[in-house]
Design a protein around this motif. Structure first.
Motif, PDB file in Angstrom:
ATOM      1  N   THR A 140       0.838  -1.194   0.000  1.00 14.65           N
ATOM      2  CA  THR A 140       0.000   0.000   0.000  1.00 14.65           C
ATOM      3  C   THR A 140       0.875   1.248   0.000  1.00 14.65           C
TER       4      THR A 140
ATOM      5  N   ARG B 264       3.768   7.221   2.634  1.00 12.13           N
ATOM      6  CA  ARG B 264       3.760   6.059   3.528  1.00 12.13           C
ATOM      7  C   ARG B 264       3.622   4.794   2.688  1.00 12.13           C
TER       8      ARG B 264
ATOM      9  N   THR C 287       3.570   0.696   2.849  1.00 15.50           N
ATOM     10  CA  THR C 287       3.352  -0.418   3.772  1.00 15.50           C
ATOM     11  C   THR C 287       3.409  -1.736   3.010  1.00 15.50           C
TER      12      THR C 287
ATOM     13  N   ARG D  30       2.748  -5.730   3.836  1.00 20.73           N
ATOM     14  CA  ARG D  30       2.211  -6.618   4.884  1.00 20.73           C
ATOM     15  C   ARG D  30       2.091  -8.042   4.342  1.00 20.73           C
TER      16      ARG D  30
ATOM     17  N   ILE E 261      11.618   3.542   9.210  1.00 20.99           N
ATOM     18  CA  ILE E 261      10.908   2.276   9.007  1.00 20.99           C
ATOM     19  C   ILE E 261      10.451   1.749  10.355  1.00 20.99           C
ATOM     20  N   SER E 262       9.218   1.278  10.413  1.00 23.20           N
ATOM     21  CA  SER E 262       8.710   0.626  11.615  1.00 23.20           C
ATOM     22  C   SER E 262       8.197  -0.762  11.250  1.00 23.20           C
ATOM     23  N   VAL E 263       8.108  -1.647  12.243  1.00 22.30           N
ATOM     24  CA  VAL E 263       7.655  -3.011  11.991  1.00 22.30           C
ATOM     25  C   VAL E 263       6.671  -3.427  13.079  1.00 22.30           C
ATOM     26  N   GLU E 264       5.635  -4.124  12.668  1.00 24.46           N
ATOM     27  CA  GLU E 264       4.649  -4.679  13.585  1.00 24.46           C
ATOM     28  C   GLU E 264       4.416  -6.136  13.220  1.00 24.46           C
TER      29      GLU E 264
ATOM     30  N   THR F 118       4.201  -6.550   9.297  1.00 19.73           N
ATOM     31  CA  THR F 118       3.925  -5.340   8.528  1.00 19.73           C
ATOM     32  C   THR F 118       5.081  -4.364   8.685  1.00 19.73           C
ATOM     33  N   PHE F 119       5.678  -3.981   7.565  1.00 22.11           N
ATOM     34  CA  PHE F 119       6.719  -2.960   7.549  1.00 22.11           C
ATOM     35  C   PHE F 119       6.133  -1.683   6.963  1.00 22.11           C
ATOM     36  N   THR F 120       6.404  -0.562   7.621  1.00 22.67           N
ATOM     37  CA  THR F 120       5.899   0.724   7.158  1.00 22.67           C
ATOM     38  C   THR F 120       7.058   1.702   7.006  1.00 22.67           C
TER      39      THR F 120
ATOM     40  N   THR G  71       8.069   5.593   6.083  1.00 21.03           N
ATOM     41  CA  THR G  71       7.577   6.968   5.952  1.00 21.03           C
ATOM     42  C   THR G  71       8.706   7.836   5.411  1.00 21.03           C
TER      43      THR G  71
END
Length: 237
Positions: free
Chosen positions: A147, A156, A158, A160, A208-211, A219-221, A223
């Motif tokens: 996305t 942004r 993403t 996933r 980069i953030s990861v959940e 999920t890597f995001t 920004t």
């Protein structure tokens, strides 16, 4: 020193692996070329597609090695220009289609049009390729969602997957060099793809953030400010 020695050993292994399918496809194509019955487009095209994928994978792995040595020395080179991130991500998704098919994975892309910012195009490609290849590798054959959105000041991206997931402990360390969330016996790789992606994103002024959780996908995001790094001096040579 141990991490370096391990990396050299793994690098040699990872660069040798892609050569096996490359040589197999070349041998098969040579045999077909010598046989008029088998030398037909409908028979050659699938083999050429597999060969192209194998060569691209070899080039990608070689490029990663060069980037690691350069960036580890603090030599982050950015060629900033107005780049259409929508087009970059779409091209990366298209290029990953063969790998996704081989992994029996479907890529679902929802990309906002005309997301343009001042970035380095090659760096964007490397970031998107690393995240998408990572999702395909660990996605357990399930759909991967890509996305891209923008709020006018920040883009942004993403990626996933619905695969093996990641523990909270692993989320802390996966952006470090030579670190992996799985053992080398489970999946091949240098253990530097996410480190490299993070270094490039940070150099472009983003993050980069990861959940995720074990068994629940990851999920890597990414920004990125549309204006690029705050200071032109952020580009290092």
């Amino acid at each position: 020193m141990r991490a370096r020695d391990e990396f050299v050993a793994v690098a040699a292994h990872e660069l040798r692996n892609p050569m096996t399918p490359i040589l197999m496809q070349v041998s098969g194509l040579l045999m077909a070329a010598r046989d008029p019955v088998r030398c037909r487009p409908e028979l050659l095209a699938p083999r050429l597609e597999l060969l192209e994928h194998a060569v691209r994978e070899f080039v990608r792995r070689s490029t990663v090695l060069l980037d690691v040595s350069r960036i580890a020395a603090g030599n982050v080179r950015l060629e900033l220009a107005d780049v259409a991130l929508t087009e970059v991500v779409r091209d990366v998704v298209d290029s990953a289609s063969t790998a996704a098919q081989m992994a029996r994975c479907h890529i679902e892309a929802e990309l906002q049009e005309h997301v343009v910012g001042r970035w380095d195009r090659l760096a964007l490609e490397q970031v998107a390729e690393n995240l998408l290849s990572n999702a395909i590798k660990f996605g357990a054959g399930k759909p991967v969602a890509v996305t891209l959105t923008s709020d006018g000041s920040t883009a942004r991206l993403t990626v996933r997957d619905q695969g093996i997931g990641i523990s909270e402990q692993d989320r802390v360390r996966i952006f470090q060099r030579f670190e992996r969330a799985v053992t080398r016996g489970e999946q091949g790789g240098f253990g530097i793809g996410l480190w490299l992606a993070n270094q490039l994103v940070v150099a472009m002024g983003g993050g980069i953030s990861v959940e995720g959780a074990p068994g629940a996908g990851t999920t890597f995001t990414v920004t990125l400010p549309l204006g690029g790094p705050r200071q032109a001096g952020a580009s290092k040579s």
